[in-house]
Design an enzyme around this catalytic site. Structure first.
Site, PDB file in Angstrom:
ATOM      1  N   GLU A  86      -4.795   6.024  -7.317  1.00 30.37           N
ATOM      2  CA  GLU A  86      -4.048   6.330  -8.572  1.00 30.37           C
ATOM      3  C   GLU A  86      -4.795   7.098  -9.687  1.00 30.37           C
ATOM      4  O   GLU A  86      -6.044   6.741  -9.828  1.00 30.37           O
ATOM      5  CB  GLU A  86      -3.746   4.847  -9.154  1.00 30.37           C
ATOM      6  CG  GLU A  86      -2.773   4.244  -8.493  1.00 30.37           C
ATOM      7  CD  GLU A  86      -2.523   2.740  -9.295  1.00 30.37           C
ATOM      8  OE1 GLU A  86      -2.962   2.627 -10.633  1.00 30.37           O
ATOM      9  OE2 GLU A  86      -2.013   2.022  -8.634  1.00 30.37           O
ATOM     10  N   ASP A 139      -2.841  -1.709 -20.907  1.00 31.25           N
ATOM     11  CA  ASP A 139      -4.078  -1.589 -20.332  1.00 31.25           C
ATOM     12  C   ASP A 139      -4.890  -2.258 -21.265  1.00 31.25           C
ATOM     13  O   ASP A 139      -5.083  -2.799 -22.409  1.00 31.25           O
ATOM     14  CB  ASP A 139      -4.652  -0.203 -20.487  1.00 31.25           C
ATOM     15  CG  ASP A 139      -4.116   0.838 -19.726  1.00 31.25           C
ATOM     16  OD1 ASP A 139      -3.307   0.376 -18.808  1.00 31.25           O
ATOM     17  OD2 ASP A 139      -3.749   2.050 -19.960  1.00 31.25           O
TER      18      ASP A 139
END
Lengths: 253, 387
Positions: free
Chosen positions: A49, A60
């Site tokens: 990724e 996040d």
């Protein structure tokens, strides 16, 4: 079958878990990033990724946010990511996936984004701020280029919503282990087992467990319920402390 | 039109993990909100605790000075000092009836934080307030008020340390604490159903103002209705019941910052472009690569790089016009209204008042109704440093 699906199958057929490391593009710096990617690839990653940095990464945790903002400050953008990837097309054994938020992709232009993904050898996309309800226009732009929009589900996703995501899904399904942001945590809740079993019954693509994963020992409880593991924060912290990606990957081999 | 959209703008651009609480909220809007129990309690709270209806004030001296009829809708007279309380009491009561125990909020100027804390105290709930570290310093009196009333204040150090970062952090907290927590979004922005929900609670402003104005003018409507626009909740509340009145010109005032070419500003409708942030497609201040740019205004409550999606739509279809006022023009209006009428406006509302002052020639002889969204006590510290 999507490239990511095949790569995870390769691992599970050998009795292993598919390994999905995450690094923000350009982290820890432009040159080192590609060396880390090569090391992750050689160490047996099934899918890698690559984070597309965004100024407001709401899903996040602090480690990923800090690393992404550092890349952003270094001028990393989609143009750089695609240019560099195109130059390296075919050099990675692992499938490649881009992960980020919609706005930079939207400004780049979805049609151009889909075409450039294909030209750069990208087979998957995760947009953290695209739920099922808003996903169709993204799928329309990328699927003709062989790029799968990877569904994100979690502990609070009902079976009905899982079924919405499962329709025509390809690549793999990303199961978020916590109600919260990315980052390491000591104990994964037991509730995960039950929901993973539900996801296994609904999706006919591999299930990857992510968020809070830092070592293989955490996964033993979920044997047979998941096919792959995603790790980002732990890997980023490891690299930040001056250690190598290869070393991080060793316990998983 | 697609659910949750105003023309091309709106939507639900959020992580899947936030969809269940948004769906739960949407269901509560359909079932609890129209119930007699909710409506009775809400109307009673607006009357007894907020002090509604708020006054409509004719500004005699400034009207003479400017050569126009200047009227103010006095949301500054509401309990806790701004229009924000209409929304937080509404959302707070809804959350309480949904069985939630915590009201989570982000705040820029601190007015939404104060209003959320008031609602939490009134409803016997806990308030958790996220505020940019920069704003914690700029709006110290409001921080003190919130602490006194029992709120947990979280100073956000990430990013630009202002409202947008407080929203990011509050959304993260909501992700983790969604079972017992209601995210009391502060403006008519964010993912569906927040823009509709907040408008529902703020539309009382124009409902009252329209009737009050007609009562005072033998049934005439104002020529122009003006409101400042940050996220846009006071403006959407002030515009809503005038939207069908084609003769009424709707003016939203954005903050131009210092007003110098290329300066940081808070004017996405004038100087931004379409994009996606904080769960909505709207107009944003952003780079060509889609990164969100820092915003600026002397008024912390306007300091936001986005705007509620309904405003982007009203601009798109030409029903409302959005203009800019810079920091100095707003400060001039702040002083002028204080000295000429004895009303100290919030720096945010001063932008709306400044529109009437700066455009007095074009507005000559017209009736101009300005929403005075809040009072300026909170801004005296900023003014001490500037004036």
């Amino acid at each position: 079958m999507n490239h990511m699906h095949m790569k995870i199958n390769d691992a599970t057929q050998h009795g292993k878990v598919g390994l999905i490391p995450f690094l923000p593009a350009g982290f820890p710096n432009r040159e080192q990033f590609w060396k880390e990617l090569e090391a992750l690839d050689k160490a047996g990653a099934a899918v890698i990724e690559i984070g597309m940095p965004f100024s407001d990464p709401v899903a996040d945790g602090p480690v990923v946010e800090k690393a992404s903002l550092r890349s952003l400050a270094d001028g990393i953008d989609l143009n750089w990511i695609f240019t560099e990837l195109k130059a390296r097309k075919g050099q990675f054994n692992a499938a490649l996936l881009l992960m980020g938020y919609l706005n930079p992709v939207y400004q780049y232009g979805l049609e151009a984004f889909g075409a450039d993904c294909e030209a750069a050898g990208i087979s998957g996309l995760i947009l953290a701020d695209i739920p099922h309800e808003e996903s169709q226009f993204v799928k329309d732009a990328i699927e003709p280029h062989g790029v799968a929009l990877v569904p994100l589900i979690g502990l609070n996703t009902s079976r009905e919503r899982m079924q919405l995501y499962a329709e025509n899904a390809s690549g793999f399904c990303y199961f978020v282990s916590v109600l919260g942001t990315t980052g390491q945590q000591k104990a994964l809740p037991d509730r995960i087992k039950e929901k993973l079993a539900e996801a296994k019954a609904v999706f006919d693509i591999p299930i990857a467990l992510g968020f809070g994963i830092e070592n293989p020992a955490q996964l033993a409880r979920f044997d047979g319920l998941m096919d792959a593991a995603v790790f980002g924060s732990a890997l980023i912290s490891h690299i930040e402390s001056g250690k190598s990606s290869a070393e991080f990957m060793q316990p998983w081999a | 039109m697609k659910k949750g959209y105003f023309g091309d703008f709106g939507g639900q651009f959020i992580p899947e993990l936030l969809m269940p609480p948004l769906i739960e909220l949407e269901e509560a809007m359909q079932t609890i909100l129209p119930s007699e129990e909710f409506q009775t309690r809400f109307i009673q709270m607006l009357k007894e605790n907020v002090g509604r209806p708020s006054a409509l004030t004719y500004c005699r001296h400034m009207s003479e000075d400017l050569g126009l009829d200047l009227w103010l809708k006095r949301e500054d007279l509401n309990h806790s000092g701004a229009h924000k309380i209409n929304n937080t009491l509404g959302q707070g009561l809804l959350a309480k009836m949904m069985g939630k125990e915590v009201l989570l909020a982000e705040t820029g100027a601190g007015m939404h934080g104060v209003a959320t804390t008031v609602a939490a105290a009134m409803l016997d709930m806990k308030a958790v307030i996220y505020m940019g570290a920069e704003d914690v310093v700029r709006q110290a009196p409001n921080v003190n008020r919130m602490r006194l009333m029992g709120a947990e204040i979280v100073a956000v150090e990430s990013g630009t340390r202002t409202l947008k970062d407080a929203i990011n952090e509050a959304m993260r907290r909501w992700l983790a604490d969604q079972e017992n927590t209601h995210y009391c979004f502060g403006t008519a922005a964010g993912p569906h159903p927040f823009p509709e929900l907040v408008r529902e609670f703020q539309q009382v402003i124009s409902k009252e103002a329209r009737q009050q104005f007609m009562d005072r003018t033998d049934g005439a409507l104002p020529d122009v209705v003006v409101a400042c626009v940050g996220g846009g909740s006071n403006a959407i509340g002030m515009f809503h019941h005038f939207v069908p009145d084609a003769s009424v010109k709707l003016i939203g005032v954005e903050a131009a910052g210092t007003g110098e070419p290329g300066c940081d500003n808070s004017a996405p409708l004038n100087l931004g472009s379409s994009g996606v942030l904080h769960g909505m497609k709207t107009k944003l201040l952003q780079t060509d690569a889609g990164q969100i740019m820092p915003s600026h205004s002397v008024a912390p409550g306007l300091d936001y790089p986005g705007v509620g999606p309904e405003h982007a739509h009203l601009q798109d279809i030409g029903r409302a016009q959005y203009v800019t006022i810079n920091d100095n023009q707003a400060l001039n209006a702040f002083v002028t209204l204080s000295r000429r009428e004895g009303i100290i406006p919030a720096l945010e509302s001063s932008h709306a008042v400044a529109y009437a002052i700066e455009n007095k020639d074009a507005l000559k002889g017209q009736s101009v109704l300005v929403n005075l969204s809040g009072r300026g006590d909170k801004d005296l510290g900023i003014l001490d440093r500037i004036l």
